[in-house]
Scaffold this motif. Structure first.
Motif, PDB file in Angstrom:
ATOM      1  N   VAL A 118      -6.950  12.565  -1.919  1.00 47.99           N
ATOM      2  CA  VAL A 118      -7.341  13.167  -0.643  1.00 47.99           C
ATOM      3  C   VAL A 118      -7.008  12.259   0.535  1.00 47.99           C
ATOM      4  N   ALA A 119      -6.117  11.316   0.330  1.00 50.07           N
ATOM      5  CA  ALA A 119      -5.701  10.466   1.448  1.00 50.07           C
ATOM      6  C   ALA A 119      -5.266  11.353   2.612  1.00 50.07           C
ATOM      7  N   PRO A 120      -5.752  11.078   3.848  1.00 53.49           N
ATOM      8  CA  PRO A 120      -5.435  11.945   4.992  1.00 53.49           C
ATOM      9  C   PRO A 120      -3.934  12.073   5.240  1.00 53.49           C
ATOM     10  N   ILE A 121      -3.558  13.253   5.704  1.00 53.52           N
ATOM     11  CA  ILE A 121      -2.166  13.547   6.053  1.00 53.52           C
ATOM     12  C   ILE A 121      -2.012  13.426   7.566  1.00 53.52           C
ATOM     13  N   THR A 122      -1.016  12.692   8.004  1.00 58.91           N
ATOM     14  CA  THR A 122      -0.674  12.598   9.421  1.00 58.91           C
ATOM     15  C   THR A 122       0.811  12.892   9.563  1.00 58.91           C
ATOM     16  N   GLY A 123       1.322  12.833  10.781  1.00 58.21           N
ATOM     17  CA  GLY A 123       2.752  13.050  10.948  1.00 58.21           C
ATOM     18  C   GLY A 123       3.178  13.303  12.368  1.00 58.21           C
ATOM     19  N   ASP A 124       4.450  13.644  12.497  1.00 57.65           N
ATOM     20  CA  ASP A 124       5.066  13.924  13.792  1.00 57.65           C
ATOM     21  C   ASP A 124       5.692  15.310  13.762  1.00 57.65           C
ATOM     22  N   THR A 171      10.440  20.952  13.441  1.00 58.83           N
ATOM     23  CA  THR A 171      10.669  19.896  12.458  1.00 58.83           C
ATOM     24  C   THR A 171       9.392  19.082  12.298  1.00 58.83           C
ATOM     25  N   VAL A 172       8.891  19.027  11.069  1.00 60.21           N
ATOM     26  CA  VAL A 172       7.647  18.317  10.767  1.00 60.21           C
ATOM     27  C   VAL A 172       7.925  17.211   9.763  1.00 60.21           C
ATOM     28  N   SER A 173       7.418  16.022  10.079  1.00 59.28           N
ATOM     29  CA  SER A 173       7.532  14.881   9.165  1.00 59.28           C
ATOM     30  C   SER A 173       6.122  14.408   8.848  1.00 59.28           C
ATOM     31  N   LEU A 174       5.734  14.450   7.563  1.00 59.92           N
ATOM     32  CA  LEU A 174       4.359  14.163   7.176  1.00 59.92           C
ATOM     33  C   LEU A 174       4.251  12.875   6.359  1.00 59.92           C
ATOM     34  N   VAL A 175       3.186  12.140   6.632  1.00 56.81           N
ATOM     35  CA  VAL A 175       2.927  10.854   5.982  1.00 56.81           C
ATOM     36  C   VAL A 175       1.571  10.927   5.290  1.00 56.81           C
ATOM     37  N   GLN A 176       1.505  10.387   4.061  1.00 51.88           N
ATOM     38  CA  GLN A 176       0.244  10.304   3.336  1.00 51.88           C
ATOM     39  C   GLN A 176       0.169   8.947   2.645  1.00 51.88           C
ATOM     40  N   ASP A 177      -0.972   8.299   2.807  1.00 50.98           N
ATOM     41  CA  ASP A 177      -1.186   6.984   2.207  1.00 50.98           C
ATOM     42  C   ASP A 177      -0.087   5.998   2.594  1.00 50.98           C
ATOM     43  N   GLY A 178       0.362   6.104   3.853  1.00 53.66           N
ATOM     44  CA  GLY A 178       1.358   5.169   4.368  1.00 53.66           C
ATOM     45  C   GLY A 178       2.786   5.470   3.970  1.00 53.66           C
ATOM     46  N   ARG A 213       6.057   8.339   3.763  1.00 48.56           N
ATOM     47  CA  ARG A 213       6.577   9.607   4.238  1.00 48.56           C
ATOM     48  C   ARG A 213       6.828  10.500   3.038  1.00 48.56           C
ATOM     49  N   VAL A 214       6.078  11.596   2.976  1.00 46.31           N
ATOM     50  CA  VAL A 214       6.071  12.431   1.783  1.00 46.31           C
ATOM     51  C   VAL A 214       6.887  13.709   1.956  1.00 46.31           C
ATOM     52  N   LEU A 215       6.984  14.209   3.184  1.00 48.66           N
ATOM     53  CA  LEU A 215       7.643  15.503   3.374  1.00 48.66           C
ATOM     54  C   LEU A 215       8.302  15.570   4.747  1.00 48.66           C
ATOM     55  N   ARG A 216       9.477  16.197   4.779  1.00 55.34           N
ATOM     56  CA  ARG A 216      10.141  16.530   6.041  1.00 55.34           C
ATOM     57  C   ARG A 216      10.618  17.964   5.933  1.00 55.34           C
ATOM     58  N   SER A 217      10.204  18.786   6.884  1.00 61.90           N
ATOM     59  CA  SER A 217      10.528  20.206   6.852  1.00 61.90           C
ATOM     60  C   SER A 217      11.063  20.638   8.208  1.00 61.90           C
ATOM     61  N   SER A 218      12.132  21.413   8.218  1.00 64.98           N
ATOM     62  CA  SER A 218      12.701  21.938   9.461  1.00 64.98           C
ATOM     63  C   SER A 218      12.906  23.435   9.290  1.00 64.98           C
TER      64      SER A 218
END
Length: 253
Positions: free
Chosen positions: A184-190, A233-240, A242-247
């Motif tokens: 459940v580590a928080p998800i953040t991103g740009d 375009t979304v770039s997501l980071v979890q537990d430090g 980069r886990v996913l990039r979606s466009s």
């Protein structure tokens, strides 16, 4: 039912009281459970304890039940009162009477773990006065909800996010994200929203998503965006990491 104001799976503790006179009767005390958050590495056979204290002036009939969480698309979590985790988490004293001013330690033991290697749930504690007088057909009771967070061993931690196409919900742009991992580590991103007239950038607010759940992550408002087609375009980071990039394309009407 109490909801977590943050979806970081922080503990909730709420006393559910039927009427003002009942509140006044126990104003000098209440029912408490410590710790409010149990966080450990998930290990079969591991045991941990919570302490219950009845600081009211009346004996309380106590029931302790581990339950799985449910999570809404908006991110709010709450115990699933239709299910229990008793097959996985044993409770040495599920039901007992706690005297006025009394305290008791209850032990929880991990009986089994899912194949994912992690387990997240709630410990629901109900305290009902043994000689409670019913008023208007309702009996005063305490309901406390604390957090059980059994994280996967670091060697078994799995980070995996799945994103669907972004969409407009109300006046906001959201992207549905499913946590296909086991933490459940928080998800953040740009986020970058680009159209014919330019682009705007932003950040994704830190959000914890339960394994197996899908939450709509907010990407910003549609306010000020002319009707048209945009590339989100979304770039997501979890537990430090980069886990996913979606466009994906998004139509704003």
């Amino acid at each position: 039912m109490s909801q977590l104001s943050r979806v970081a799976l922080a503990a909730v503790a709420s006393a559910v009281l039927s009427n003002a006179s009942s509140v006044a009767a126990d104003a000098a005390g209440g029912l408490s459970v410590t710790p409010a958050v149990i966080e450990r590495t998930a290990v079969r056979g591991d045991a941990t304890s919570v302490q219950l204290v009845n600081s009211t002036s009346r004996p309380l009939k106590i029931t302790v039940t581990p339950r799985p969480w449910t999570q809404s698309r908006g991110g709010a979590v709450a115990p699933n009162r239709h299910k229990t985790l008793l097959a996985r988490v044993g409770v040495d004293a599920r039901s007992f009477t706690l005297a006025a001013g009394g305290r008791r330690v209850v032990t929880l033991k991990v009986k089994s773990l899912p194949s994912s290697g992690s387990l997240y749930g709630a410990i629901e504690t109900i305290g009902l006065p043994t000689a409670a007088a019913k008023k208007n057909g309702i009996t005063a009771a305490y309901r406390l909800v604390s957090t059980l967070r059994l994280n996967p061993p670091r060697s078994r931690r799995r980070l995996a996010l799945r994103a669907s196409a972004p969409r407009v919900s109300g006046r906001s742009i959201v992207v549905p994200v499913r946590n296909a991992g086991n933490t459940v580590a928080p998800i953040t991103g740009d986020v970058r929203i680009k159209g014919a007239l330019g682009s705007r950038t932003g950040t994704v607010r830190a959000t914890a998503v339960l394994p197996g759940s899908t939450v709509d992550l907010g990407l910003g408002s549609v306010k000020g965006l002319p009707s048209g087609t945009y590339t989100v375009t979304v770039s997501l980071v979890q537990d430090g990491k980069r886990v996913l990039r979606s466009s994906r394309r998004l139509r704003v009407r």
